[in-house]
Enzyme design. Structure first.
Site, mmCIF file in Angstrom:
data_model
loop_
_atom_site.group_PDB
_atom_site.id
_atom_site.type_symbol
_atom_site.label_atom_id
_atom_site.label_comp_id
_atom_site.label_asym_id
_atom_site.label_seq_id
_atom_site.Cartn_x
_atom_site.Cartn_y
_atom_site.Cartn_z
ATOM 1 N N ARG A 165 41.598 48.960 41.424
ATOM 2 C CA ARG A 165 41.570 47.531 41.066
ATOM 3 C C ARG A 165 41.167 47.355 39.600
ATOM 4 O O ARG A 165 41.698 46.488 38.905
ATOM 5 C CB ARG A 165 40.613 46.780 41.996
ATOM 6 C CG ARG A 165 40.672 45.266 41.795
ATOM 7 C CD ARG A 165 39.875 44.518 42.832
ATOM 8 N NE ARG A 165 38.438 44.751 42.708
ATOM 9 C CZ ARG A 165 37.519 44.265 43.546
ATOM 10 N NH1 ARG A 165 37.901 43.531 44.576
ATOM 11 N NH2 ARG A 165 36.245 44.510 43.370
ATOM 12 N N LYS B 65 39.793 40.869 37.948
ATOM 13 C CA LYS B 65 38.329 40.790 37.954
ATOM 14 C C LYS B 65 37.870 40.880 36.502
ATOM 15 O O LYS B 65 37.504 41.946 36.008
ATOM 16 C CB LYS B 65 37.752 41.912 38.826
ATOM 17 C CG LYS B 65 36.336 41.653 39.253
ATOM 18 C CD LYS B 65 35.942 42.533 40.422
ATOM 19 C CE LYS B 65 34.463 42.498 40.675
ATOM 20 N NZ LYS B 65 33.908 41.190 40.998
ATOM 21 N N GLU C 207 38.450 30.961 47.807
ATOM 22 C CA GLU C 207 37.347 31.907 48.050
ATOM 23 C C GLU C 207 36.039 31.230 47.679
ATOM 24 O O GLU C 207 36.032 30.072 47.256
ATOM 25 C CB GLU C 207 37.561 33.190 47.230
ATOM 26 C CG GLU C 207 37.628 32.965 45.728
ATOM 27 C CD GLU C 207 37.884 34.249 44.927
ATOM 28 O OE1 GLU C 207 37.696 35.353 45.468
ATOM 29 O OE2 GLU C 207 38.260 34.118 43.748
#
Ligand code: PMP
Length: 295
Positions: free
Chosen positions: A53, A152, A185
């Site tokens: 990721r 991220k 989220e």
């Protein structure tokens, strides 16, 4: 106890000497990516997916990481080993590096890598027993074509604004919606509901980070025969759910018992959550890349 050592660009430095330049674009512009990773029982949990990721986030922002994924994994493991962290939290950061005062990332010759192995306590212990009371906030999740929440990145202002709204409302967490009004989220965690015999979480395309803990929970739920769906979720689905919980590297699995003043299900911590939490704890004992001398 020995002094904490922090990895910066090839060196392990004592905590007080671990410093980065004020000209680093990670500091000046939030230009960079990161991972929060957990070590359990002397093993780094899901190290491979975290590294994958990280490199995907970097690729998406055109950031070249100057070491290989294998070397990055070794940096994480070595950071835990040197600090004696068998159970802890690892913060792995890749910033754009030092540049001038302008935005131009192409003037930053080399990305900087930082790895901090420490410990974390995200929520007070009693909330894991009692469950969270949370609210929906007005700040929408970033539009995916502006700054994709699947990246991220070091820029968490969107989530911080939402977190401030939650705290001002007297609770610890916020449900963030996307610009279509569907559930994305929470500020640092993914959302699951158990509704009509199905475990549901929003797909990452709705504005959620594809959480490592989320994916582990999906695998665990499927392994025990639960029906799992990545489906668009509205607040109606949450209000009428039987159970709700959040997942994240820091938070692990934490139950939610109230949203926007409505009790979820019976208002207590439900059996599906309890079962998955037990499975997750068992998984952390066996899953992960071993830390030499600590596993
Ligand atoms: N969403 C956001 C915005 C996050 O920052 C995080 C990580 N704290 C998560 C979800 C959960 O992802 P993971 O399980 O990989 O920690």
């Amino acid at each position: 106890m020995a002094e904490q050592l922090v990895y910066i660009d090839g060196e392990f430095l004592p905590k007080n000497e671990a410093k980065v330049s004020v000209f680093d674009h990670g500091f000046l512009y939030g230009d960079g990516v990161f991972e929060g990773i957990r070590a359990y029982h002397g093993k780094v949990f899901r190290l491979g997916p975290h590294i994958e990721r990280l490199y995907e986030s970097a690729k998406a922002i055109g950031l070249v990481i100057p070491v290989s994924p294998q070397e990055m994994g070794d940096i994480v493991i070595e950071s835990c080993r040197r600090n004696g962290i068998a159970n802890g939290y690892i913060r792995l950061v890749v910033s754009r590096g030092v540049g001038d005062l302008g935005l131009n990332p192409y003037l930053c010759p080399k990305a900087s890598i930082i790895c901090i192995a420490a410990t974390i306590q995200l929520y007070p212990v009693e909330l894991y027993e009692k469950g969270l009371d949370i609210v929906t906030v007005a700040t929408p999740r970033n539009h995916p074509e502006a700054l994709n929440p699947r990246i991220k990145s070091l820029n968490y202002l969107n989530n911080i604004m939402a977190k401030m709204e939650a705290i001002r409302a007297g609770v610890q967490e916020a449900v963030m919606l996307n610009l279509q009004g569907f559930v994305a989220e929470c500020t640092g965690d993914n959302i699951f509901i158990w509704r009509r015999g199905k475990l549901i979480t929003p797909p990452s395309t709705e504005g959620a980070l594809e959480g490592i803990t989320r994916n582990a929970v999906i695998d665990l739920a499927r392994a025990k025969g639960l029906v799992v769906a990545e489906e668009r979720m509205s607040r109606f689905d949450i209000y009428t759910a039987d159970e709700m919980f959040l997942t994240g590297t820091g938070a692990e699995l934490i139950p939610v018992v109230k949203v926007d003043g409505r009790a979820i299900g019976e208002g207590g911590v439900g059996p599906v959550f309890k079962g998955l939490l037990e499975d997750f704890k068992a998984l952390t004992k066996v899953d992960g890349a071993p830390i030499p001398g600590l596993s």
